[in-house]
Design a protein around this motif. Structure first.
Motif, short mmCIF file in Angstrom:
data_model
loop_
_atom_site.label_atom_id
_atom_site.label_comp_id
_atom_site.label_asym_id
_atom_site.label_seq_id
_atom_site.Cartn_x
_atom_site.Cartn_y
_atom_site.Cartn_z
N GLU A 92 48.74 44.58 161.79
CA GLU A 92 49.89 44.19 160.98
C GLU A 92 49.99 45.02 159.71
O GLU A 92 51.09 45.21 159.18
CB GLU A 92 49.80 42.70 160.62
CG GLU A 92 50.05 41.79 161.82
CD GLU A 92 50.13 40.33 161.43
OE1 GLU A 92 49.92 40.03 160.22
OE2 GLU A 92 50.37 39.48 162.29
N PRO A 96 53.36 47.29 160.81
CA PRO A 96 53.96 45.96 160.71
C PRO A 96 55.26 45.80 161.49
O PRO A 96 55.51 44.76 162.08
CB PRO A 96 54.18 45.79 159.20
CG PRO A 96 54.22 47.18 158.65
CD PRO A 96 53.28 47.97 159.50
N GLU A 97 56.11 46.86 161.52
CA GLU A 97 57.39 46.72 162.22
C GLU A 97 57.18 46.64 163.72
O GLU A 97 57.85 45.86 164.41
CB GLU A 97 58.33 47.87 161.86
CG GLU A 97 59.65 47.87 162.64
CD GLU A 97 60.42 46.56 162.55
OE1 GLU A 97 61.12 46.23 163.54
OE2 GLU A 97 60.33 45.85 161.53
N ALA A 100 56.05 43.26 164.47
CA ALA A 100 57.19 42.35 164.35
C ALA A 100 58.05 42.41 165.61
O ALA A 100 58.54 41.38 166.10
CB ALA A 100 58.02 42.71 163.13
N ARG A 125 57.14 34.53 162.70
CA ARG A 125 56.19 35.57 162.29
C ARG A 125 56.88 36.92 162.17
O ARG A 125 56.60 37.70 161.25
CB ARG A 125 55.05 35.65 163.32
CG ARG A 125 53.92 36.60 162.90
CD ARG A 125 53.34 36.17 161.58
NE ARG A 125 52.39 37.14 161.05
CZ ARG A 125 52.20 37.36 159.76
NH1 ARG A 125 52.90 36.68 158.85
NH2 ARG A 125 51.31 38.24 159.36
N GLN A 128 58.63 36.96 158.88
CA GLN A 128 57.70 37.10 157.76
C GLN A 128 57.25 38.55 157.60
O GLN A 128 57.19 39.07 156.48
CB GLN A 128 56.49 36.19 158.00
CG GLN A 128 56.80 34.70 157.90
CD GLN A 128 55.67 33.84 158.43
OE1 GLN A 128 54.69 34.35 159.00
NE2 GLN A 128 55.81 32.53 158.26
N LEU A 129 56.93 39.19 158.70
CA LEU A 129 56.49 40.59 158.63
C LEU A 129 57.60 41.49 158.08
O LEU A 129 57.36 42.37 157.25
CB LEU A 129 56.06 41.07 160.02
CG LEU A 129 54.73 40.49 160.54
CD1 LEU A 129 54.56 40.78 162.02
CD2 LEU A 129 53.56 41.08 159.75
N ARG A 130 58.81 41.27 158.51
CA ARG A 130 59.91 42.10 158.05
C ARG A 130 60.26 41.84 156.60
O ARG A 130 60.72 42.74 155.88
CB ARG A 130 61.13 41.90 158.97
CG ARG A 130 60.93 42.60 160.30
CD ARG A 130 61.91 42.22 161.36
NE ARG A 130 61.80 43.12 162.50
CZ ARG A 130 62.34 42.91 163.69
NH1 ARG A 130 63.04 41.80 163.91
NH2 ARG A 130 62.19 43.78 164.66
#
Length: 885
Positions: A92, A96-97, A100, A125, A128-130
């Motif tokens: 992550e 991260p993308e 996601a 989730r 949240q990552l974005r």
């Protein structure tokens, strides 16, 4: 950052998210993709290298997307989940993308396979990552996906917030995304039955989609189908049927064709073309079974439609079969308060009632009503007052309970359903009066533009809507669900001695064309179980219209000094008494001195004090006291002290209307055209000056008595405190403005009546209900509208009357005194003088009004009931009504 290779892998998922053009996806050879994924998995197992791990996960993503394209969402979910499980602990942080995208894909696959609860966590989730990454576009994508899940689960407040946030995160040059955003918002407004706003969003979606897609593109045809649905829901079945039949001729995939068949069936059923409707539904069901399987939740709305058509055809036994199938599918996939499930439960209850099996009908009715209560809770958690009122006036919560005839169930249904919106509005005002004031101001600006001819597409309207939505959502958290709903036993304990509570309801007796609207009431006392009392059919309310015509004739006779009387009032009032009060009177325990009445529908417009029994006695003579409230749940709160305190009063009167006449000629566009027409020849009211002056020796020290140029809205809002008594003496105007009746997009019904104050600057001089609601009257015991027809308005089921009465109650006033018809000026002034002279020593404003009306009509006990004296008294004193909290 994503590597170029990983971006190519992510591409298909991005297409699904609506980030790329709506081109047809490339077909994949799933078997070869699976073979490649297995080889890469073995390679990683041997080496344990991070590059091999990523290669394997990317291959899993390819296979997952291929299954999505093939419509196998369960296998797609398996592969996305395998990819997530294979991620390294630092994935992550590193990518991260891409992580996601995996979570987003898993969530959408689970949602498409019917696992709505399982879909929530991965979609959350991904969002949240974005949000951590900070990419506005992708944040909007995730919000849109999560919003659709919230909508299908029946979590309307969450869906509303997410859809509007997604729209804010979408660039103005991304027509592909904007089409999707407005499509989602259209679906939301369809769900809450704000069809005007839904139609506007679908139209905007069509405009954006038309820039990037051909006329035959499936996206555009879907949007056109939704516009047809809006037209149908707004009541134009004749216009919608031609459009939907044209859509059925267009080539499309099987699932889209099934959806259009189901829409066509609904429209044909509304036109009583039941054979065509059932044939279309059967065809749609077969398509869905072939494409999705018999257990897929997409069959539920089609099965529900089939049940509704069979019930409409008079076959409740056969209707139950598909309805129970729809119930099973929905119970497995959505929450109990989801609208689709609530509607199915109501249809099942109607079938049980139609078969005459009360043993089965009782549990079905209670299950449906409980789910409906939860639905109202879910809507109240995030809906605006307009949206909630719009929903409430279109949804019939109580008919099936009334048809069951169980007095206790009816009492609980009414107690739990009435006044919920007003309660929520007052609660929000108490939490933040500053926020409430800002919301009122923004809503007023929107109303001003719409009433002036602007549309929802107007840039100013859209800007104010955005601000209103942002302020309304506050911190973005939904309101806490309401506590457990009260029961009739709670209310019975709260009743005073020798008092009865009468809760009225408007309900449909029977199904289909044979069903008739009528009224009923539950009578509740401290020492007995509730009693269910059927009242008259709604058609008998036509007597009320005849009474108003006769009153107009009588008023003309008084003005001109001569003339021929209209229809005799005595038999009209006797008919209304027999239909809407006598059954209640017969059910009241002996010794009942006081009745607390909660009317419904047009019963709010009945002059209860002057209903006449068979012996010629007016109700105000035979009953010691009657208090009218809008919801029984108010009785469970600590009783308010509604006796006016020694705090200052405020009176505003206008006797000279020359300014209105001049302004109407010079600046007619200051008001909407219908209001300008009504104000063109408004007459002066010389008696108002005497009425205001008469208060000088009655009102406490420090009171404000404002006449003509001083009686402005600014002076009203700027008064030093919440007055103990607020008195208006002026013209009250009632001008029909309402169009389609969709309060969320057409505010006309909220501006049909008002009070004329003095013109000041750019102010239009009219105090409308929504402006009255913006005042702070929490310490005001009484608002008096010494105006014509100040008590009129549009009844809304369970929420009283949209008009000045509701506006002042919403502002916090304990009691509102107004008239149902035009009362002679001289009579009004004399009656108000006597009323106020007694008020400071009389206690309750409501009790005093009832007592004074009884005294006036007791003097006429020996008079000819059809004579001039009685009819003049009815005109002069019978129209005053009091609404209380």
């Amino acid at each position: 950052m994503l590597s170029s290779f990983r971006l190519r892998v992510a591409g298909p998922a991005l297409i699904a998210c609506g980030l790329l053009s709506a081109a047809e996806p490339v077909q994949r050879d799933i078997d070869s993709l699976v073979d490649a994924e297995r080889a890469l998995a073995e390679a990683f197992e041997k080496t344990g290298a991070e590059e091999d791990r990523w290669a394997w996960i990317e291959a899993l993503a390819r296979v997952a997307w291929a299954h999505t394209e093939a419509g196998d969402h369960e296998k797609s979910a398996e592969r996305y989940r395998a990819g997530i499980d294979a991620l390294a602990p630092k994935a992550e942080m590193d990518e991260p993308e891409f992580v996601a995208l995996l979570h987003d894909g898993l969530g959408r696959a689970l949602q498409n396979s019917g696992d709505f609860d399982g879909a929530a966590l991965p979609l959350q989730r991904a969002l949240q990552l974005r949000q951590v990454i900070g990419d506005e576009i992708r944040i909007g994508v995730s919000e849109g996906h999560l919003g659709l899940l919230e909508l299908v689960r029946g979590r309307y407040a969450g869906a509303d917030r997410l859809f509007h946030s997604a729209l804010r995160h979408t660039p103005a040059d991304r027509d592909d995304l904007l089409a999707h955003r407005h499509d989602c918002l259209g679906r939301y407004h369809l769900a809450i039955r704000a069809y005007g706003l839904a139609e506007n969003h679908f139209a905007q979606a069509v405009r954006h989609a038309s820039k990037i897609a051909d006329a035959g593109d499936p996206l555009l045809i879907d949007l056109r189908s939704n516009l047809v649905l809006c037209r149908f829901r707004k009541g134009d079945a004749e216009g919608a049927v031609a459009e939907v039949e044209a859509l059925l001729e267009l080539p499309t995939d099987p699932l889209r064709h099934a959806a259009r068949l189901n829409l066509a069936a609904s429209i044909h059923a509304a036109l009583d073309q039941l054979a065509a409707a059932e044939s279309e539904i059967e065809e749609a069901l077969q398509i869905l079974k072939d494409e999705k399987g018999a257990g897929d939740p997409s069959l539920a709305p089609v099965l529900a439609n089939l049940g509704a058509v069979r019930l409409q055809a008079g076959d409740p036994e056969e209707a139950l079969k598909p309805l129970m199938g729809a119930r099973r599918l929905l119970m497995d996939h959505v929450e109990e308060h989801h609208q689709a499930l609530v509607e199915v439960l109501y249809q099942i209850a109607a079938c049980r009632l139609a078969t005459g099996n009360i043993g089965e009908a009782g549990p079905a009715v209670r299950e449906a009503r409980r789910a409906a209560g939860q639905l109202v809770d879910a809507l109240i958690a995030g809906g605006t007052e307009r949206e909630l009122l719009n929903f409430r006036q279109q949804v019939d919560l109580h008919s099936i309970v009334c048809r069951l005839g169980d007095a206790e169930a009816i009492a609980d249904s009414l107690l739990g359903g009435k006044g919920r919106i007003m309660e929520a509005v007052l609660s929000r005002r108490q939490q933040s009066s500053e926020r409430a004031s800002l919301i009122d101001g923004l809503q007023s600006e929107i109303d001003r533009l719409l009433l002036g001819g602007a549309t929802e597409d107007d840039p100013q309207v859209k800007a104010f809507r955005r601000k209103l939505r942002a302020v309304s959502h506050g911190d973005g958290k939904p309101e806490a669900p309401s506590s457990e709903l009260p029961r009739w036993q709670d209310l019975a304990k709260a009743l005073p001695d020798a008092a009865a509570y009468v809760d009225c309801v408007r309900f449909r007796e029977g199904e289909g064309k044979e069903g008739k609207w009528r009224y009923g009431a539950v009578v509740l006392t401290r020492d007995a179980a509730p009693r269910w009392i059927p009242l008259g059919e709604e058609r008998l309310m036509g007597r009320l219209d005849l009474l108003h015509r006769s009153l107009e004739v009588r008023a003309n006779i008084l003005r001109q000094g001569e003339g021929k009387a209209g229809i005799p009032m005595a038999p009209l009032l006797a008919d209304l008494h027999k239909a809407f009060w006598q059954p209640v009177a017969e059910a009241l325990p002996e010794g009942t001195r006081r009745v607390i009445l909660c009317p419904e529908g047009k019963m709010h417009l009945l002059p209860f004090a002057i209903l006449r029994d068979a012996d010629g006695r007016f109700l105000c003579e035979s009953l010691q006291d009657l208090k009218v409230i809008d919801a029984g749940r108010l009785l469970l709160d600590d009783p308010p002290n509604d006796t006016p305190s020694e705090q200052p009063w405020l009176a505003l009167g206008v006797s000279d209307f020359s300014g209105f006449r001049k302004r109407a000629d010079a600046q007619p566009d200051l008001w909407s055209p219908r209001w300008a027409e009504a104000l063109d020849d408004v007459s002066d009211l010389p008696v108002v000056k005497r009425e205001i002056e008469s208060l000088r020796g009655i009102a406490p020290e420090g009171s404000g008595l404002l006449l003509n140029d001083d009686a402005t809205f600014a002076a009203l809002r700027g008064f030093k405190s919440s007055p103990a008594v607020l008195h208006f003496a002026s013209h009250g105007l009632n001008v029909p403005l309402a169009g389609a009746g969709d309060l969320a997009s057409d505010p006309g019904a909220l501006y049909e009546n008002g009070i004329l104050l003095a013109l000041s600057g750019s102010d239009d001089g009219v105090l409308f209900p929504e402006e009255a609601a913006s005042l702070d009257l929490r310490d005001t015991a009484l608002v008096t509208l010494s105006t014509c027809r100040g008590a009129l308005g549009t009844p809304v089921s369970g929420e009283g009357v949209l008009g000045l009465r509701r506006g002042f109650i919403k502002a916090g006033a304990q009691n509102v005194l107004a008239s149902l018809w035009e009362i002679p000026d001289q009579s009004t002034g004399e009656f108000m003088g006597k009323y106020y002279a007694s008020l400071r020593n009389a206690g309750s404003p409501s009790e005093l009004l009832w007592k004074m009306q009884a005294e006036q009509f007791a003097k006429l006990s020996d008079a000819d009931p059809k004579g001039d004296a009685v009819e003049t008294a009815i005109l002069s004193y019978g129209g005053f009504v009091m609404s209380s909290r």
